[in-house]
Design an enzyme around this catalytic site. Structure first.
Site, PDB file in Angstrom:
ATOM      1  N   TYR A   1     -14.494   7.302 -13.153  1.00 47.11           N
ATOM      2  CA  TYR A   1     -15.444   7.744 -12.137  1.00 47.11           C
ATOM      3  C   TYR A   1     -15.216   9.205 -11.751  1.00 47.11           C
ATOM      4  O   TYR A   1     -14.094   9.683 -11.697  1.00 47.11           O
ATOM      5  CB  TYR A   1     -15.330   6.865 -10.888  1.00 47.11           C
TER       6      TYR A   1
ATOM      7  N   LYS B   1       6.663 -15.607   5.370  1.00 46.23           N
ATOM      8  CA  LYS B   1       5.350 -15.261   5.900  1.00 46.23           C
ATOM      9  C   LYS B   1       4.586 -14.428   4.872  1.00 46.23           C
ATOM     10  O   LYS B   1       5.149 -13.934   3.889  1.00 46.23           O
ATOM     11  CB  LYS B   1       5.494 -14.483   7.208  1.00 46.23           C
TER      12      LYS B   1
END
Length: 853
Positions: free
Chosen positions: A747, A518
């Protein structure tokens, strides 16, 4: 050249053995004589059948698979010679030959040892902890101009790999090069009898397979058994254990046999020890290493195009062998300078127009072609298969024999189209053009092919690129590869299979296994992983949602698939694609039963479903209070057939919660028994996950579920040393910057330099799945095998590393985000999460590259 080449062939039609000859050679008994056979091929894996009429199948019994169960299927496909070690109803296979032996592996070894004795040719035997395959392949490159060489395919050096390697020897070969590996005592004696080396190379000794031996000396002595009858052993005297054990072994052999003159040694050293050759200096210049050596009073110099220590050691061992052969040193130096990197793996990548590309464009011989086409044949994601094949060099066969055999192989392996490149295959295209259902086109050179190349000619197919290095197929690869940014997730399919085997070894032979694929197989890729599991005959796959199962079916996965979270709106699709839903409450059970009634014609016994019981996870599952109603529906008015009953353990890895886990198991056993006793057919049960398999082996029931452990992560930590990481996340340095003390990075000026700093900007960010929690020195990556801290904040597409203390970092250098040396578990821990989240969080824009060594 010093090597003497003579032949002592008792049968000039080697290898074309009759059943009677095979039985005699393997010391077995021909218990049923069938139709006459002429055997050339040995088969151990029923999935890899090529030429049935000339094949003998060895019915090997493993821990979980018994080769005898595949006899019937192979008989239907045309095999008429079988080696067996247990009772078989041979009359059911009237025209087949059956050879009975005590042990099929021993019989295989006896057969190939007898085959080897028919050839009086020089054979190099190579052993050691590391470097065996590289030394073997480099010796092939170095000596190919002078000999027709037979060698081990890839890393075939085991108790089964060595016999298959030696079986290749044919009358046209005049030199053999074989590697031998062991993992426990009493193995090398078997391999020595098969290889019978005349010249030995002991590459080195290290920690590989230490767990199988009492100490390093026992391991060295076992490896030395390969050279019992060798005339010379080449080794590095700096490995003191090898040196001392060699002396002891030689003395022991002389005592045992007074006529034994003692095998000679030809040794080298970098530490000024007493050796035949002294390495005076090693200089690394750019991408080359210059080696200055002294043999007696004469100096020698040679260079290799590598600078890593392993390659230097491997190169010196190769040089030593050529010196022993008394080759002209100018020739030796020239060839050493031209050594090529050895491709140790097949790679599969996404390609243009929804194609898959398997790249094996580094060598081309019959054995590696067969291995590559087996890998091609495993891929079921496309119905169409194309092979782009160069001339096969140095086969020892005539071109007519060679390409006739290749054409048969191509057709047998289900290839739809062949594109041949090279003057030889161009001349012999007639052997391909007359094959039904095989398209073919031929070019005399790679340049000619590239001039004619058009993207639209490749669509929705799997392409195998297989060529000798001189044809420069990397130019074709660049045309076919789907463009993606430089961050890739490499998936090691060998490690995946090895991890699967580790967990299978913990199971009873009758216990089945379901594997979780999955969430895009935990981020590793869906059909690619499922294809390997199907190849290894796993019993069940499990996905989370119907669309995941549909994708697998469309990719050619035929094995049973359980859907854990089926949605009512997708029930018809689920049935159309033969997917099996999990039923976890009465509402879903009634709804699906109603729909399944419309399909009773196709499923007269009922549509297959799986029942989940609530035992303490408190997520999904049928409650104990609902059991009577469930049993009534399943027995009185059902259009369903229960395949398995299962539940989930909440804390199987946590020792402090073992009492809770044991209570869950007891509850599951009690509740599942209530259902099973009312059903009139067998039903499998499963509750153990990866950690449960490791820690609660008594609760295997009829099936277990393997999830995270398949990918090399053991949450219980009991098996971790035996598991191998499957995924390696890599990126590259995009730019190098030199900053002064006090400058900032990224940043919000979050990263600040306290001193002059070198930063490397790498091409991975949080959009690729790298957690922002690794910012500002929390996380690290590996650059040139050294740790580099993240500086500043992780950006969307980029991250900055402090590489001040790592010498020689350049733009384009490879960077490891996680892998064998920097485990994924470490990244998860520093990110404040679990490995599942890291794995499943890797973006789909990160290209997955699958490889098999």
């Amino acid at each position: 050249m010093i090597l003497k080449i003579t032949f002592a062939l008792r049968n000039m039609n080697l290898k074309n053995y009759t059943a009677e000859q095979l039985a005699k050679m393997m010391r077995g008994k021909l218990v049923q004589k069938g139709q006459p056979v002429s055997i050339e091929n040995l088969l151990l894996d029923s999935r890899k059948l090529t030429l049935a009429e000339s094949t003998t199948f060895f019915s090997i019994k493993g821990d979980r698979r018994n080769g005898h169960q595949f006899i019937s299927d192979l008989y239907k496909k045309g095999v008429r010679c079988f080696v067996i070690s247990e009772q078989v109803e041979t009359k059911s296979f009237a025209d087949a030959n059956f050879i009975s032996v005590k042990d099929t592996v021993a019989a295989l070894q006896n057969l190939t040892a007898a085959h080897r004795k028919l050839f009086n040719i020089p054979v190099f035997g190579i052993t050691g902890s590391n470097g065996k395959t590289i030394v073997k392949e480099w010796l092939f490159q170095l000596l190919e101009p002078d000999y027709n060489i037979v060698r081990s395919p890839k890393s075939y050096n085991s108790q089964i790999g060595v016999p298959l390697s030696v079986w290749q020897i044919a009358p046209y070969h005049n030199l053999g090069i074989f590697e031998a590996g062991i993992s426990q005592p009493d193995e090398m004696g078997n391999l020595e009898k098969i290889i019978q080396p005349t010249i030995g190379i002991f590459t080195n000794i290290g920690g590989a397979h230490n767990e199988g031996f009492l100490d390093i000396r026992q391991k060295v002595n076992e490896k030395l058994r390969l050279f019992t009858r060798a005339e010379i052993v080449i080794f590095c005297r700096d490995y003191l254990d090898i040196n001392e054990c060699l002396v002891t072994a030689r003395d022991r052999m002389k005592k045992a046999d007074s006529d034994f003159d003692g095998f000679k040694t030809f040794s080298w050293t970098r530490k000024n020890l007493d050796a035949d050759v002294i390495i005076n200096s090693i200089h690394k210049v750019g991408n080359f290493t210059e080696v200055d050596a002294q043999k007696k009073d004469k100096n020698y110099n040679f260079s290799i195009p590598f600078i890593d220590e392993a390659s230097i050691e491997n190169g010196i061992n190769c040089w030593m062998l050529m010196m022993y052969l008394k080759m002209d040193h100018a020739v030796i130096a020239q060839r050493m300078l031209g050594l090529n990197k050895i491709a140790m793996r097949l790679e599969m990548k996404d390609a243009i127009n929804n194609c898959s590309l398997i790249n094996d464009s580094y060598n081309s011989d019959l054995n590696s072609l067969n291995i590559a086409m087996d890998f091609l044949n495993q891929q079921k994601q496309h119905n169409r298969r194309t092979i782009i094949l160069s001339d096969i060099l140095q086969s020892g066969m005539s071109d007519d024999e060679l390409y006739k055999e290749v054409s048969q192989m191509v057709v047998t392996k289900g290839v739809n189209r062949i594109i041949g490149i090279g003057k030889s295959i161009f001349k012999k295209q007639k052997y391909f053009s007359d094959k039904i259902n095989l398209e073919s086109k031929f070019y005399q050179s790679t340049d000619e092919f590239l001039k004619d190349f058009q993207n639209e000619n490749f669509k929705d197919e799997t392409i195998l690129l297989k060529g000798a290095r001189s044809f420069e197929f990397e130019r074709i690869s660049k045309k076919l590869e789907q463009q993606a940014h430089e961050t890739i997730l490499e998936i090691n399919l060998n490690h995946l299979a090895q991890n699967l085997a580790v967990y299978q070894s913990l199971l009873k032979p009758e216990t089945k296994m379901m594997v979780m694929v999955k969430a895009y197989s935990y981020g590793s890729g869906s059909f690619e992983i499922a294809s390997v599991l199907q190849q290894h005959k796993v019993d069940y796959l499990a996905v989370a949602y119907t669309d995941e199962g549909v994708e697998l079916r469309k990719a050619g996965i035929q094995m049973p698939i359980m859907v854990m979270n089926p949605e009512a709106g997708g029930y018809e699709d689920l049935i159309h694609y033969r997917l099996e839903p999990e039923m976890y409450n009465m509402r879903a059970l009634r709804q699906f039963n109603s729909i399944a009634q419309n399909h009773r014609e196709n499923y007269p016994k009922g549509y297959p479903v799986h029942i989940e019981l609530e035992t303490g996870m408190h997520r999904l599952g049928i409650e104990e209070s609902e059991l009577d109603e469930v049993i009534h529906l399943l027995t009185e008015e059902s259009s369903l057939q229960v395949q398995t009953i299962f539940s989930h353990l909440a804390a199987s890895e946590d020792v402090t919660l073992d009492d809770y886990t044991k209570t869950q198991i007891e509850t599951f056993e009690k509740l599942s028994a209530r259902i099973i006793t009312q059903l009139k057919y067998p039903v499998s049960r499963h509750i153990l996950n990866s950690s449960g398999i490791t820690r609660f082996t008594h609760a295997q029931f009829e099936m277990v579920r393997l999830g995270l452990g398949l990918y090399g992560i053991d949450s219980s930590k009991k098996l971790q040393e035996k598991l191998k990481p499957v995924g390696t996340l890599k990126t590259r340095v995009s730019q190098i910057k030199h900053l002064k003390a006090g400058e900032t990075v990224g940043y919000n000026r979050a990263g600040k330099t306290e001193h002059d700093t070198i930063i490397a900007t790498v091409g991975i960010g949080y959009a690729d799945g790298l957690s922002r929690r690794l910012s500002n020195g929390v996380g690290q990556m590996l650059v040139k095998n050294k740790f580099a801290n993240i500086i500043g904040k992780v950006c969307m597409d980029m991250t900055m590393l402090d590489v001040t203390d790592i010498a020689g970092v350049e733009e384009g250098d490879e960077v490891i985000v996680f892998g064998e040396e920097l485990p994924l578990q470490t990244i998860a821990e520093k990110s404040g999460t679990i490995p599942y989240e890291v794995m499943t969080g890797i973006s789909r824009r990160v290209k997955r590259v699958y490889f098999q060594e």
